[in-house]
Design a protein around this motif. Sequence first.
Motif, PDB file in Angstrom:
ATOM      1  N   ASP A  56       4.044  -5.600  -1.420  1.00 42.81           N
ATOM      2  CA  ASP A  56       2.998  -5.502  -2.648  1.00 42.81           C
ATOM      3  C   ASP A  56       2.705  -4.043  -2.465  1.00 42.81           C
ATOM      4  O   ASP A  56       2.552  -3.287  -1.711  1.00 42.81           O
ATOM      5  CB  ASP A  56       1.789  -6.309  -2.046  1.00 42.81           C
ATOM      6  N   ILE A  57       2.287  -3.658  -3.739  1.00 44.40           N
ATOM      7  CA  ILE A  57       1.622  -2.312  -4.105  1.00 44.40           C
ATOM      8  C   ILE A  57       0.260  -2.158  -3.590  1.00 44.40           C
ATOM      9  O   ILE A  57      -0.460  -2.862  -4.317  1.00 44.40           O
ATOM     10  CB  ILE A  57       1.961  -1.875  -5.728  1.00 44.40           C
ATOM     11  N   ASP A  58       0.290  -1.213  -2.783  1.00 45.42           N
ATOM     12  CA  ASP A  58      -1.627  -1.051  -2.317  1.00 45.42           C
ATOM     13  C   ASP A  58      -2.143  -0.013  -3.374  1.00 45.42           C
ATOM     14  O   ASP A  58      -3.285  -0.145  -3.296  1.00 45.42           O
ATOM     15  CB  ASP A  58      -1.269  -0.536  -0.848  1.00 45.42           C
ATOM     16  N   VAL A  59      -1.224   1.052  -3.520  1.00 51.32           N
ATOM     17  CA  VAL A  59      -1.824   2.091  -4.125  1.00 51.32           C
ATOM     18  C   VAL A  59      -1.193   2.137  -5.445  1.00 51.32           C
ATOM     19  O   VAL A  59       0.211   2.451  -5.382  1.00 51.32           O
ATOM     20  CB  VAL A  59      -2.000   3.298  -3.580  1.00 51.32           C
ATOM     21  N   LEU A  60      -1.842   2.200  -6.801  1.00 52.54           N
ATOM     22  CA  LEU A  60      -0.937   2.506  -8.058  1.00 52.54           C
ATOM     23  C   LEU A  60      -1.670   3.812  -8.696  1.00 52.54           C
ATOM     24  O   LEU A  60      -2.742   3.969  -8.739  1.00 52.54           O
ATOM     25  CB  LEU A  60      -1.177   1.521  -9.259  1.00 52.54           C
ATOM     26  N   ALA A  79       2.824   3.438  -5.668  1.00 53.26           N
ATOM     27  CA  ALA A  79       3.698   3.566  -6.743  1.00 53.26           C
ATOM     28  C   ALA A  79       3.135   4.550  -7.721  1.00 53.26           C
ATOM     29  O   ALA A  79       2.185   4.302  -7.927  1.00 53.26           O
ATOM     30  CB  ALA A  79       3.925   1.967  -7.312  1.00 53.26           C
ATOM     31  N   ILE A  80       4.177   5.711  -7.887  1.00 51.88           N
ATOM     32  CA  ILE A  80       3.581   6.662  -8.661  1.00 51.88           C
ATOM     33  C   ILE A  80       4.366   6.809  -9.857  1.00 51.88           C
ATOM     34  O   ILE A  80       5.565   6.780  -9.907  1.00 51.88           O
ATOM     35  CB  ILE A  80       3.849   7.812  -7.982  1.00 51.88           C
ATOM     36  N   ILE A  81       3.495   6.748 -11.024  1.00 48.36           N
ATOM     37  CA  ILE A  81       4.089   6.273 -12.390  1.00 48.36           C
ATOM     38  C   ILE A  81       4.116   7.667 -13.036  1.00 48.36           C
ATOM     39  O   ILE A  81       2.920   8.166 -13.288  1.00 48.36           O
ATOM     40  CB  ILE A  81       3.632   5.222 -13.241  1.00 48.36           C
TER      41      ILE A  81
END
Length: 226
Positions: free
Chosen positions: A78-82, A5-7
């Motif tokens: 599930d998000i593995d990398v934020l 997920a890239i915020i």
Amino acid sequence: MPTIAIIGAGPGMGLAIARTFGSRGFDVALISRTKEKLQTLVDQLGREDITAAAFPADVLDRDSLTDALDAAKARFGDIDVLEYSPAPHSPVPGVTLAAPSEATADNLQPQMEYVFYGAVAAARTVLPAMREAGAGTLLFTSGGGSVDPVPMLGNVNAAGAALRNWVINLNKELAGSGVHAAHVAINVWIGDGGPEGFPTATAEEIAPLYWNLHEERDRSEAVFNA
């Protein structure tokens, strides 16, 4: 498939990070304020055989940020990398620049909300599942002034330094859990149009650093210099 997920996703660093992880088998959840701009990135990544989806949210609106991350989890798992790196390309109300001697609670607070508090809210949303799984990577980005401050960015640098301190401390807390947190300080101007004499780099040159931090897991911070 693992998911990143890239915020703060945009056509610069966000897109480059999406390509870096997407080309290695990650699904990509793109989060920023404008749905239309996100969809452009989704379409572009799709043409490169990278699965991506748009989840509009404003980092200054904690509920919308949490909802976007929850929606990404519902879509991809599930998000593995934020990765957290919001960088405004248009004015954000209340967010101004101030030298250290001009810093006030009024011009510091919006920077803290944007740079630091949004990062904390995002981490708190995904961290419980990462802890339960015993795996995950949390990556947070600020300018190089979080390490070597610049007077004209006194309030911005203070917020970035708070973020950096918290991330390094978070990584200490998470030791042995399988979850890793790291801070990236970008000490260059990204792309064209920077101040004369200031070092520059492309987003594509910087993005592999994020993959290295995810893979190596032995560093809590990295500084990108030209």
